[in-house]
Design a protein around this motif. Structure first.
Motif, short mmCIF file in Angstrom:
data_model
loop_
_atom_site.label_atom_id
_atom_site.label_comp_id
_atom_site.label_asym_id
_atom_site.label_seq_id
_atom_site.Cartn_x
_atom_site.Cartn_y
_atom_site.Cartn_z
N THR A 298 -1.72 -17.94 4.02
CA THR A 298 -1.97 -17.12 5.21
C THR A 298 -1.21 -15.81 5.11
OG1 THR A 298 -1.91 -19.21 6.37
CG2 THR A 298 -2.05 -17.24 7.71
N LYS A 299 0.06 -15.89 4.71
CA LYS A 299 0.87 -14.68 4.65
C LYS A 299 0.33 -13.71 3.60
CE LYS A 299 4.89 -14.78 7.04
NZ LYS A 299 6.30 -14.45 7.14
N GLN B 276 -2.97 -12.12 4.79
CA GLN B 276 -2.83 -11.10 5.84
C GLN B 276 -2.25 -9.80 5.32
OE1 GLN B 276 -3.83 -10.82 8.83
NE2 GLN B 276 -4.80 -12.82 8.88
N GLY B 277 -1.63 -9.85 4.14
CA GLY B 277 -0.98 -8.65 3.63
C GLY B 277 0.25 -8.37 4.46
N GLY B 278 0.69 -7.10 4.49
CA GLY B 278 1.86 -6.78 5.30
C GLY B 278 3.16 -7.01 4.58
N THR B 279 3.17 -7.90 3.58
CA THR B 279 4.36 -8.08 2.76
C THR B 279 3.98 -7.89 1.31
OG1 THR B 279 3.87 -10.40 2.79
CG2 THR B 279 5.60 -9.67 4.25
N THR B 280 4.97 -7.57 0.50
CA THR B 280 4.67 -7.37 -0.91
C THR B 280 5.33 -8.46 -1.73
OG1 THR B 280 6.62 -6.01 -1.11
CG2 THR B 280 4.56 -4.88 -0.69
N LYS C 100 3.60 -5.31 -5.87
CA LYS C 100 3.86 -3.89 -6.13
C LYS C 100 4.44 -3.72 -7.53
CE LYS C 100 2.78 -1.43 -2.58
NZ LYS C 100 3.11 -1.91 -1.24
N LEU D 63 0.92 -11.66 13.94
CA LEU D 63 0.72 -11.44 12.51
C LEU D 63 -0.58 -10.67 12.27
CD1 LEU D 63 1.38 -11.97 9.54
CD2 LEU D 63 0.21 -14.13 9.74
N THR E 140 -0.66 -6.67 11.02
CA THR E 140 -1.25 -6.32 9.74
C THR E 140 -2.50 -5.47 9.95
OG1 THR E 140 -2.32 -8.47 9.80
CG2 THR E 140 -0.39 -8.26 8.42
N ILE F 162 1.46 -2.20 10.53
CA ILE F 162 2.92 -2.25 10.57
C ILE F 162 3.37 -3.23 9.51
CG2 ILE F 162 4.90 -3.07 11.92
CD1 ILE F 162 3.62 -2.04 14.39
N LYS F 163 4.31 -2.80 8.67
CA LYS F 163 4.80 -3.67 7.61
C LYS F 163 5.65 -4.78 8.22
CE LYS F 163 5.13 -2.19 2.98
NZ LYS F 163 6.16 -2.25 1.95
N LEU F 164 5.48 -5.99 7.72
CA LEU F 164 6.28 -7.09 8.25
C LEU F 164 7.74 -6.90 7.83
CD1 LEU F 164 3.96 -10.13 7.64
CD2 LEU F 164 4.20 -8.71 9.66
N ASN G 116 8.88 -9.30 3.48
CA ASN G 116 9.57 -8.29 2.69
C ASN G 116 11.08 -8.51 2.62
OD1 ASN G 116 7.49 -6.77 1.78
ND2 ASN G 116 7.37 -5.57 3.66
#
Lengths: 357, 268
Positions: free
Chosen positions: A75-76, A79-83, A273, B118, B122, B126-128, B211
């Motif tokens: 899920t994480k 959804q993206g948002g993290t690398t 990244k 969440l 996204t 906005i970056k988590l 992150n």
């Protein structure tokens, strides 16, 4: 009013002070943006010393994050948002992530250590040619039992679980595939069986097991078994080796009918990244000496043939965790049965869980 | 009557034992040299040493505290403004629906709030990390503050404001000199509720961390998968002692404060 202003003023000042302190701590550790590698792994699934060594060797800084289920991790990433640069899902999750386009292909030319992997663990059905995934650990599902509580009784077959004298003694992991799998295995069917008659037969057979079952639990099964709350458990081999490390009275066996063979593999998610760094990390983890140390720390079985040679004999010769070829031939990898069949499995498992004693 | 009183006391003691026993059990095993939660081997301070040497854990604790302080302070300010605004709505129907909407946010499951955050974060890009965690904590704390402040506001007699106006107070003067001081207990209660909610929230935070940014509840949860290490016990003990000190300190502060009436209106 004055008091309110003072309170909130103080709160903001303290918070900003702490933030400053945190960023100081962060930068003193060297986390400064570009040279980081984010790893998303199961909890406690790597020797922390190896991360430090990797940082020293490559100059990269590792941000290590953990997840507790393939589903949460997917899920994480979806959804993206993290690398995340590296993740370590199980085989059925890899299959799914591949289908959904969540993975980046791995450049084999950048991983010279790939040759160390036992060919048995390459080119598997969930990722032919290992285009997207590199083996990390593997294991089985089997029976763990307390020799002392059971006064020397041993197990060799799934059918031993049905024995009358085990009333209210068995703990099961809460997994539809695992439980339905050993139900099918005990009838000598494949654990990927999709024939309705066989599935119903397995469910009926599992229904007769209920008097022996004490509970169906999650990760706490390790604590319960080590604390001798129950005499028998159906668990994954890695958990078994960990429990046995804590309580010597326990023994593990892969039943003779066969069982599940599972893999956790390293992948590069599409959110990555630092793709260069991710390759470096995979190559580092495949180094025989590194993999051997990691295996000793984590306790699961390594797919790395060169690392296995470096391990002490009591680990590498242990047939409970490195089964002989005859046993291995009976082990099956979960196939992706498709959404419909999977929910049917879940339904049968739910019915079994609701079965009255 | 006497035996009744004794029974009540006994009951109270049992309740407190049940509430505190798990915490004491956890603290006891933080000194266990065996490294597991079964069988006490010997006394050691090794796990406490490990906590202080684990910089990553320390950063996570600081993150958690910073988020809790900032989010509860900001949400208190927003919540008080919100409560004042709801109170200003004179007609019953719209006011009740506003209140109901506020309450729905309190009772709706954290998991759903977390998942929607969440998706929302996204989606708008906005970056988590710090921002997303802070924003979501503020969001789930505001309704709590509103709920804490509104009863006080309803308790306040409108004549109080009329009197202040008669004495020549401006709108700002009425707010800062009459309304806010009257609301103070509610504001404090709201602030501390928000603080505790933020400190121990797992479900929402789990979805919006990322992150390399994580809070204590999420970290402990993911560590627990492989069995809880006693260093977590040690850390929990430290945090528990810290909270106790805070509570005791707060108790003495308010006791000292309550001796002298600090403003003219009779407290209910």
């Amino acid at each position: 009013m004055k008091q309110l202003v003072r309170l909130f003023g103080a709160v903001f000042i303290i918070a900003i002070g702490l933030m400053y302190f945190t960023s100081y701590l962060n930068s003193s550790q060297g986390y400064s943006g570009a040279n980081t590698l984010t790893i998303y792994n199961w909890g406690d699934y790597i020797d922390p010393d190896l991360i430090a060594e990797f940082e020293e060797e490559t100059g990269l800084k590792v941000i290590y994050q953990t997840f507790d289920s393939n589903e949460a991790m997917m899920t994480k990433i979806e959804q993206g948002g993290t690398t995340f640069d590296i993740s370590i899902p199980s085989e059925y999750a890899i299959d799914k992530m591949k289908a959904e386009g969540l993975l980046l292909p791995i450049d084999h030319s950048k991983i010279p250590n790939l040759g160390n992997i036992d060919p048995r663990f390459m080119n598997l059905s969930f990722d032919p040619e290992n285009e997207y995934s590199i083996p990390y650990f593997w294991g089985t599902v089997g029976i763990i039992y307390n020799t002392e509580l059971l006064e020397g009784r041993t197990f060799s077959s799934w059918n031993d679980l049905w024995s009358e004298d085990l009333r209210n003694q068995i703990l099961l992991v809460d997994g539809a595939r695992e439980v339905m799998g050993f139900g099918l295995n005990s009838l000598n069917y494949s654990l990927n069986d999709t024939e309705e008659a066989h599935l119903q037969e397995a469910k009926r057979k599992l229904g007769t097991l209920t008097p022996n079952i004490k509970a169906i639990v999650g990760d706490e099964i390790k604590m319960l078994l080590a604390g001798e709350e129950a005499a028998v458990g159906v668990v994954w081999s890695g958990d078994a080796s960990e429990i046995m490390g804590e309580n010597e009275k326990l023994d593990y066996v892969i039943p003779e009918e066969g069982s599940n063979l599972w893999f956790d593999n390293m992948v590069i998610p599409k959110t990555a990244k630092n793709i260069e760094g991710a390759h470096k990390f995979i190559n580092f983890m495949l180094d025989p000496e590194v993999a051997a140390r990691n295996t000793e720390y984590v306790g699961y079985s390594t797919p790395n043939a060169k690392a296995l040679e470096l391990l002490p004999e009591e680990i590498s010769q242990d047939e409970r965790f490195y089964p002989n070829p005859e046993m291995t031939s009976k082990l099956e990898v979960y196939k992706n049965l498709g959404k419909k069949m999977l929910s049917h499995y879940n339904e049968l498992f739910l019915e079994f869980k609701m079965h009255r004693k | 009557m006497r035996t009744n009183g004794k029974l009540a006391q006994l009951y109270l003691v049992i309740v407190f034992i049940i509430l505190y026993a798990p915490i004491l059990y956890l603290m006891y095993y933080s000194f266990n040299s065996a490294g597991t939660m079964h069988g006490f081997d010997g006394f050691t301070l090794e796990w406490y040493k490990e906590v202080f040497h684990d910089t990553r854990l320390l950063i996570i604790v600081l993150n958690t505290v910073v988020i809790a302080l900032l989010s509860s302070a900001i949400s208190t300010i927003l919540g008080v403004v919100g409560a004042l605004a709801i109170q200003r709505v004179r007609r019953n129907r719209p006011r009740n629906s506003l209140l109901a909407m506020n309450n729905v946010l309190i009772v709706s499951p954290d998991v759903i709030i977390g998942a929607s955050f969440l998706i929302f974060f996204t989606m708008i890009g906005i970056k988590l990390g710090f921002t997303s965690v802070l924003l979501s904590h503020i969001a789930f704390s505001v309704p709590i503050v509103v709920l804490m402040v509104l009863p006080k506001l309803q308790e306040m007699s409108p004549t109080l404001i009329d009197a202040a106006k008669d004495l020549g107070a401006s709108g700002w003067g009425v707010l800062t000199k009459v309304v806010l001081p009257f609301l103070r207990p509610g504001i404090f209660a709201g602030f501390f509720m928000a603080l505790t909610y933020s400190l121990d929230d797992f479900a929402v935070t789990f979805f919006v961390t990322g992150n390399g940014y994580t809070t204590l509840s999420v970290e402990i949860y993911s560590r627990a998968r492989q069995g809880i290490s006693p260093s977590i016990n040690a850390l929990s003990t430290l945090i528990f002692l810290f909270t106790i000190t805070l509570v005791v300190g707060y108790y003495f502060l308010t006791r000292r404060g309550s001796k002298k009436p600090d403003w003219g209106v009779v407290q209910p």
